[in-house]
Design an enzyme around this catalytic site. Structure first.
Site, PDB file in Angstrom:
ATOM      1  N   ASN A  74       0.803  -1.234   0.000  1.00 28.86           N
ATOM      2  CA  ASN A  74       0.000   0.000   0.000  1.00 28.86           C
ATOM      3  C   ASN A  74       0.836   1.285   0.000  1.00 28.86           C
ATOM      4  O   ASN A  74       0.363   2.320  -0.438  1.00 28.86           O
ATOM      5  CB  ASN A  74      -1.018  -0.012   1.145  1.00 28.86           C
ATOM      6  N   SER A  99       0.196  -7.459   7.513  1.00 24.75           N
ATOM      7  CA  SER A  99      -0.968  -7.793   8.333  1.00 24.75           C
ATOM      8  C   SER A  99      -0.537  -8.405   9.672  1.00 24.75           C
ATOM      9  O   SER A  99       0.531  -9.007   9.788  1.00 24.75           O
ATOM     10  CB  SER A  99      -1.844  -8.797   7.578  1.00 24.75           C
ATOM     11  N   VAL A 108       0.125 -12.273   9.388  1.00 25.45           N
ATOM     12  CA  VAL A 108       1.456 -12.690   8.927  1.00 25.45           C
ATOM     13  C   VAL A 108       2.514 -12.288   9.956  1.00 25.45           C
ATOM     14  O   VAL A 108       3.465 -13.033  10.206  1.00 25.45           O
ATOM     15  CB  VAL A 108       1.762 -12.104   7.525  1.00 25.45           C
ATOM     16  N   GLU A 112       5.338  -3.882  12.148  1.00 26.33           N
ATOM     17  CA  GLU A 112       4.372  -2.783  11.973  1.00 26.33           C
ATOM     18  C   GLU A 112       3.156  -3.397  11.287  1.00 26.33           C
ATOM     19  O   GLU A 112       3.211  -3.738  10.104  1.00 26.33           O
ATOM     20  CB  GLU A 112       4.962  -1.679  11.075  1.00 26.33           C
ATOM     21  N   CYS A 126      -2.822   1.585   6.443  1.00 20.61           N
ATOM     22  CA  CYS A 126      -2.864   0.979   7.786  1.00 20.61           C
ATOM     23  C   CYS A 126      -3.478   1.963   8.772  1.00 20.61           C
ATOM     24  O   CYS A 126      -4.038   1.566   9.787  1.00 20.61           O
ATOM     25  CB  CYS A 126      -1.469   0.574   8.229  1.00 20.61           C
ATOM     26  N   GLU A 173       9.166   2.442  13.821  1.00 23.29           N
ATOM     27  CA  GLU A 173       9.973   2.844  12.670  1.00 23.29           C
ATOM     28  C   GLU A 173       9.545   4.261  12.314  1.00 23.29           C
ATOM     29  O   GLU A 173       8.403   4.619  12.449  1.00 23.29           O
ATOM     30  CB  GLU A 173       9.794   1.838  11.536  1.00 23.29           C
TER      31      GLU A 173
HETATM   32  P1  NAD Z   1       0.517  -9.107   4.081  1.00 24.03           P
HETATM   33  O1  NAD Z   1       0.755  -9.388   5.520  1.00 24.03           O
HETATM   34  O2  NAD Z   1      -0.371 -10.013   3.341  1.00 24.03           O
HETATM   35  O3  NAD Z   1       1.914  -9.105   3.282  1.00 24.03           O
HETATM   36  C1  NAD Z   1       2.965  -8.251   3.623  1.00 24.03           C
HETATM   37  C2  NAD Z   1       4.254  -8.806   3.047  1.00 24.03           C
HETATM   38  O4  NAD Z   1       4.564 -10.043   3.683  1.00 24.03           O
HETATM   39  C3  NAD Z   1       4.215  -9.118   1.566  1.00 24.03           C
HETATM   40  O5  NAD Z   1       5.455  -8.802   0.975  1.00 24.03           O
HETATM   41  C4  NAD Z   1       3.967 -10.614   1.536  1.00 24.03           C
HETATM   42  O6  NAD Z   1       4.419 -11.239   0.349  1.00 24.03           O
HETATM   43  C5  NAD Z   1       4.785 -11.064   2.725  1.00 24.03           C
HETATM   44  N1  NAD Z   1       4.381 -12.328   3.354  1.00 24.03           N
HETATM   45  C6  NAD Z   1       3.171 -12.926   3.312  1.00 24.03           C
HETATM   46  N2  NAD Z   1       3.188 -14.065   4.055  1.00 24.03           N
HETATM   47  C7  NAD Z   1       4.436 -14.160   4.581  1.00 24.03           C
HETATM   48  C8  NAD Z   1       5.072 -15.102   5.456  1.00 24.03           C
HETATM   49  N3  NAD Z   1       4.412 -16.153   5.943  1.00 24.03           N
HETATM   50  N4  NAD Z   1       6.351 -14.900   5.802  1.00 24.03           N
HETATM   51  C9  NAD Z   1       7.027 -13.828   5.353  1.00 24.03           C
HETATM   52  N5  NAD Z   1       6.480 -12.901   4.515  1.00 24.03           N
HETATM   53  C10 NAD Z   1       5.195 -13.066   4.140  1.00 24.03           C
HETATM   54  O7  NAD Z   1       0.014  -7.600   4.006  1.00 24.03           O
HETATM   55  P2  NAD Z   1      -0.420  -6.742   2.719  1.00 24.03           P
HETATM   56  O8  NAD Z   1      -1.733  -7.223   2.225  1.00 24.03           O
HETATM   57  O9  NAD Z   1       0.704  -6.652   1.757  1.00 24.03           O
HETATM   58  O10 NAD Z   1      -0.583  -5.288   3.376  1.00 24.03           O
HETATM   59  C11 NAD Z   1      -1.716  -4.902   4.067  1.00 24.03           C
HETATM   60  C12 NAD Z   1      -1.501  -5.028   5.559  1.00 24.03           C
HETATM   61  O11 NAD Z   1      -0.352  -4.289   5.948  1.00 24.03           O
HETATM   62  C13 NAD Z   1      -2.646  -4.430   6.362  1.00 24.03           C
HETATM   63  O12 NAD Z   1      -2.928  -5.262   7.454  1.00 24.03           O
HETATM   64  C14 NAD Z   1      -2.094  -3.093   6.837  1.00 24.03           C
HETATM   65  O13 NAD Z   1      -2.693  -2.577   7.990  1.00 24.03           O
HETATM   66  C15 NAD Z   1      -0.662  -3.453   7.062  1.00 24.03           C
HETATM   67  N6  NAD Z   1       0.187  -2.269   7.048  1.00 24.03           N
HETATM   68  C16 NAD Z   1       0.710  -1.843   8.236  1.00 24.03           C
HETATM   69  C17 NAD Z   1       1.474  -0.687   8.274  1.00 24.03           C
HETATM   70  C18 NAD Z   1       2.080  -0.203   9.560  1.00 24.03           C
HETATM   71  O14 NAD Z   1       3.048   0.552   9.506  1.00 24.03           O
HETATM   72  N7  NAD Z   1       1.581  -0.588  10.717  1.00 24.03           N
HETATM   73  C19 NAD Z   1       1.714   0.027   7.093  1.00 24.03           C
HETATM   74  C20 NAD Z   1       1.161  -0.445   5.901  1.00 24.03           C
HETATM   75  C21 NAD Z   1       0.408  -1.604   5.887  1.00 24.03           C
END
Ligand code: NAD
Length: 514
Positions: A172, A249, A252, A270, A304, A484
Site C-alpha cells: 500500500n 498484516s 502474517v 508494523e 494501515c 519505525e
Molecule cells: P501481508 O501481511 O499479506 O503481506 C505483507 C508482506 O509479507 C508481503 O510482501 C507478503 O508477500 C509477505 N508475506 C506474506 N506471508 C508471509 C510469510 N508467511 N512470511 C514472510 N512474509 C510473508 O500484508 P499486505 O496485504 O501486503 O498489506 C496490508 C496489511 O499491511 C494491512 O494489514 C495493513 O494494515 C498493514 N500495514 C501496516 C502498516 C504499519 O506501519 N503498521 C503500514 C502499511 C500496511
C-alpha cells in the site's frame, strides 16, 4: 510504445519506466541484475486496467534468497566500516535522484497499485523526506555518555550495526515503506535483503536502483522478488539474517514472530489497524467532514492508518451524516492517472472480494448501509477492481465490521453520548495504530490524547498523514513495541554497546570500591 512489449532484460535504463512500457525486471543480487534460478516469472498488472502489464518479475525461491544473503553478508564486511556520514551522503544523493524522477516514479506506482497520482507523488515524496531525515542522522547516531561511579574511568555507549537485515514490505506504500526500512538500516551500517510485495514490486526495485546510481556499493542492498511463502519465509528463517523488519498484516506478523522466536532474532513489526475518528458535539463540522472523507476513502481506504470507524456524539450525528454520505457518493472513481479521479481501484480482485465479504457480514450483523456496498462496474470501471465508497450506520462495538481490519473503502459509524464512551469504544478493538478527535475543547482533546490506546493520536486532523520525523507504529496487535520513523527507527536497526574505559591503571571494582 506497444503496451504489451516486454523490454529485454536490462534494456530499460536504470530507474526509468515509462507509463505504457512493460519492463522485464530481475532480482538485484550483489549489484547484478539476475533472474530467479528457476527462470520463472510473475506478472504485475494495473488494477484499473488489467490489460496494462506493468512488468514481469522473477518468481524467486529459497535458493535466490541464499544468494542474496551471501552477497549481503560479504558486503557487510566493508560497509560496516564506512563511516556513518559517508553512508548518509549516498542516501542523500539517492534522495536527489528520486526528487528529479518523482513524476515518473509516481506514475509507475499508480499503474502498479492504483492509488491516484497526487497520492503516489506523496508516497515518493515520503521516501525523499525519509532520505533527507536519515541523511542527517549520519552525523548524529547519538549514544549516551554518563559519569562513571569510579574515578579515572569513562562510561559511554555507541551504536553498532546488526549485520544483514531482512526487510519484508506490503503493497500500500510501495516506495515509502521500503524507504523507512532501507535508509535507517544503511545509515546504521547494516546490509539488506528486501522482498517487496508481489502487487508492487516495481516501486521498491526503482528505489534500490536509485541507491545504486547514487553510489551504493554492490551487495549492500539486494532485492529478491517473489511470494511471502517462497521468499519471505526463507528470509525470516535464514541464520545469517540477523534482523527482520516486517510491515504487513497482523496475521502474517504473528507467523513471522513465531518463526523468529526459537532463535530470538530481532524483529520489528508494523501491523494492522482499526483506526477511528471521534467527532464531539463542539467540533468544527466542516473540518471533521473533510477529515473523515480523506481518512476513510483516501488510498481507497487501504492505509494501515485509514479511518475505518467514525465515532460521533449524538448532538452532531444528524448534521454530519447526510453531508458525509452525499460527499462519499460524489467521489469520482477511476484510473488514478486521470487527474479528475478522487478514488482509484483496490489493489486486486481478491482484495475487492474480501471487502465485499465484510460488507455482507455488516448487513447480516444488522448495520444499516447508507451508501456503497457494491462493486463499481459502470463503463470502463468494469475492467478494474473498483469498489464504491461504503458507509454503515448503526454499527455497535461488538460487530465484526467495528473490530476487524477491512482494508478498503468501508466506514462504520458508531454513535456515543460522551467523551468517555467515545474513548472506550475507540479502544475496544485488538488494534492500536492511529486515532483522531475533532473538538474545540482543549480539555477534551488532552484527555483523549491521554486515554486513547494507540501509537498515534491526531487532534483536529484525520487519522492519516504521519510525518517521517516522529515515531510511527502502534500498540496491541499493531506491533511488538518498535517504532519505525523518527529517532526511534535507529534503535530498531542498531545494537547498543556500552563501553567502559578505565584509565586509572589499577583494578577498580564497580559497586564494591566506594
Ligand atoms: P501481508 O501481511 O499479506 O503481506 C505483507 C508482506 O509479507 C508481503 O510482501 C507478503 O508477500 C509477505 N508475506 C506474506 N506471508 C508471509 C510469510 N508467511 N512470511 C514472510 N512474509 C510473508 O500484508 P499486505 O496485504 O501486503 O498489506 C496490508 C496489511 O499491511 C494491512 O494489514 C495493513 O494494515 C498493514 N500495514 C501496516 C502498516 C504499519 O506501519 N503498521 C503500514 C502499511 C500496511
Amino acid at each position: 510504445m506497444n503496451p504489451q512489449t516486454v523490454a529485454p532484460a536490462g534494456a530499460a535504463t536504470r530507474g526509468q519506466a515509462d507509463e505504457t512500457a512493460t519492463r522485464a525486471y530481475l532480482n538485484i543480487i550483489g549489484g547484478k541484475a539476475v533472474p530467479a534460478r528457476s527462470s520463472k516469472t510473475f506478472e504485475n498488472r494495473n488494477p484499473a486496467r488489467p490489460d496494462d502489464l506493468v512488468g514481469t518479475f522473477p518468481l524467486s525461491a529459497a535458493e535466490d534468497v541464499s544468494d542474496a544473503v551471501a552477497a549481503a553478508a560479504k558486503a557487510y564486511e566493508s560497509w560496516r566500516l564506512v563511516t556513518a556520514p559517508r553512508r548518509a551522503e549516498i542516501i542523500v544523493r539517492a534522495a536527489e535522484i528520486l526528487r528529479d524522477r518523482k513524476e515518473q516514479l509516481a506514475r509507475t506506482m499508480t499503474r502498479e497499485m492504483g492509488k491516484v497520482l497526487a497520492e503516489t507523488r506523496g508516497d515518493v515524496q515520503e521516501a525523499i523526506d525519509m532520505a533527507y531525515y536519515i541523511g542527517a542522522e549520519g552525523r548524529r547516531l547519538f549514544g549516551v555518555t554518563v559519569p562513571s561511579e569510579l574515578p579515572n574511568k569513562m562510561a559511554m555507549s555507541i551504536r553498532q550495526p546488526l549485520g544483514v537485515c531482512g526487510l519484508i514490505t506490503p503493497w500500500n506504500f510501495p516506495m515509502a515503506i521500503p524507504s523507512w526500512k532501507i535508509f535507517p538500516a544503511l545509515v546504521g551500517g547494516n546490509t539488506v535483503v528486501i522482498k517487496p510485495a508481489t502487487d508492487t514490486p516495481a516501486s521498491a526495485h526503482l528505489l534500490v536502483e536509485a541507491l545504486a546510481e547514487a553510489g551504493l556499493p554492490d551487495g549492500v542492498v539486494n532485492v529478491v522478488h517473489g511470494s511471502g511463502g517462497a521468499v519471505g519465509v526463507p528470509i525470516v528463517m535464514h541464520p545469517d539474517v540477523k534482523m527482520i523488519s516486517f510491515t504487513g498484516s497482523s496475521e502474517v506478523g504473528k507467523d513471522i514472530a513465531a518463526r523468529c522466536a526459537p532463535s530470538l532474532k530481532r524483529l520489528s513489526l508494523e501491523l494492522g489497524g482499526k483506526n477511528a475518528q471521534i467527532v464531539m458535539d463542539d467540533a468544527d463540522l466542516d473540518l471533521a467532514l473533510e477529515g473523515v472523507l480523506w481518512g476513510a476513502f483516501g488510498t481507497t481506504g487501504q492505509r494501515c492508518t485509514a479511518t475505518s470507524r467514525l465515532i460521533v456524539t449524538k448532538g452532531v450525528r444528524e448534521a454530519l451524516l447526510p453531508r458525509l454520505v452525499d460527499r462519499a457518493m460524489k467521489l469520482r472513481l477511476g484510473d488514478g492517472l486521470d487527474a479528475a479521479v478522487d478514488v482509484g481501484p483496490v489493489v486486486n480482485t481478491k482484495a475487492r472480494d474480501g471487502i465485499h465479504a465484510y460488507v455482507e457480514i455488516g448487513k447480516k450483523e444488522g448495520a444499516k448501509l447508507l451508501c456503497g456496498g457494491s462493486f463499481a462496474e459502470e463503463g470502463s470501471l468494469k475492467a478494474g477492481s473498483f469498489y464504491h465508497p461504503t458507509i454503515f450506520d448503526q454499527v455497535t462495538p461488538k460487530m465484526r465490521i467495528a473490530r476487524e481490519e477491512i482494508f478498503g473503502p468501508v466506514l462504520a459509524v458508531l454513535t456515543v453520548s460522551s467523551l468517555d464512551e467515545a474513548v472506550r469504544v475507540l479502544n475496544d478493538t485488538p488494534y492500536g495504530l492511529s486515532s483522531s478527535i475533532y473538538t474545540r475543547d482543549v480539555n477534551a482533546a488532552m484527555r483523549a490524547v491521554r486515554d486513547i490506546e494507540a501509537g498515534i493520536t491526531y487532534v483536529n486532523g484525520p487519522t492519516i498523514g504521519a510525518e517521517v520525523q516522529l515515531p510511527f507504529g502502534g500498540v496491541k496487535e499493531t506491533g511488538n513495541g518498535h517504532r519505525e520513523g523518527g529517532p526511534t527507527v535507529i534503535d530498531a536497526f542498531t545494537e547498543w554497546k556500552s563501553v567502559y574505559i578505565d584509565y586509572s591503571g589499577k583494578l577498580q571494582k564497580a559497586q564494591i570500591d566506594r
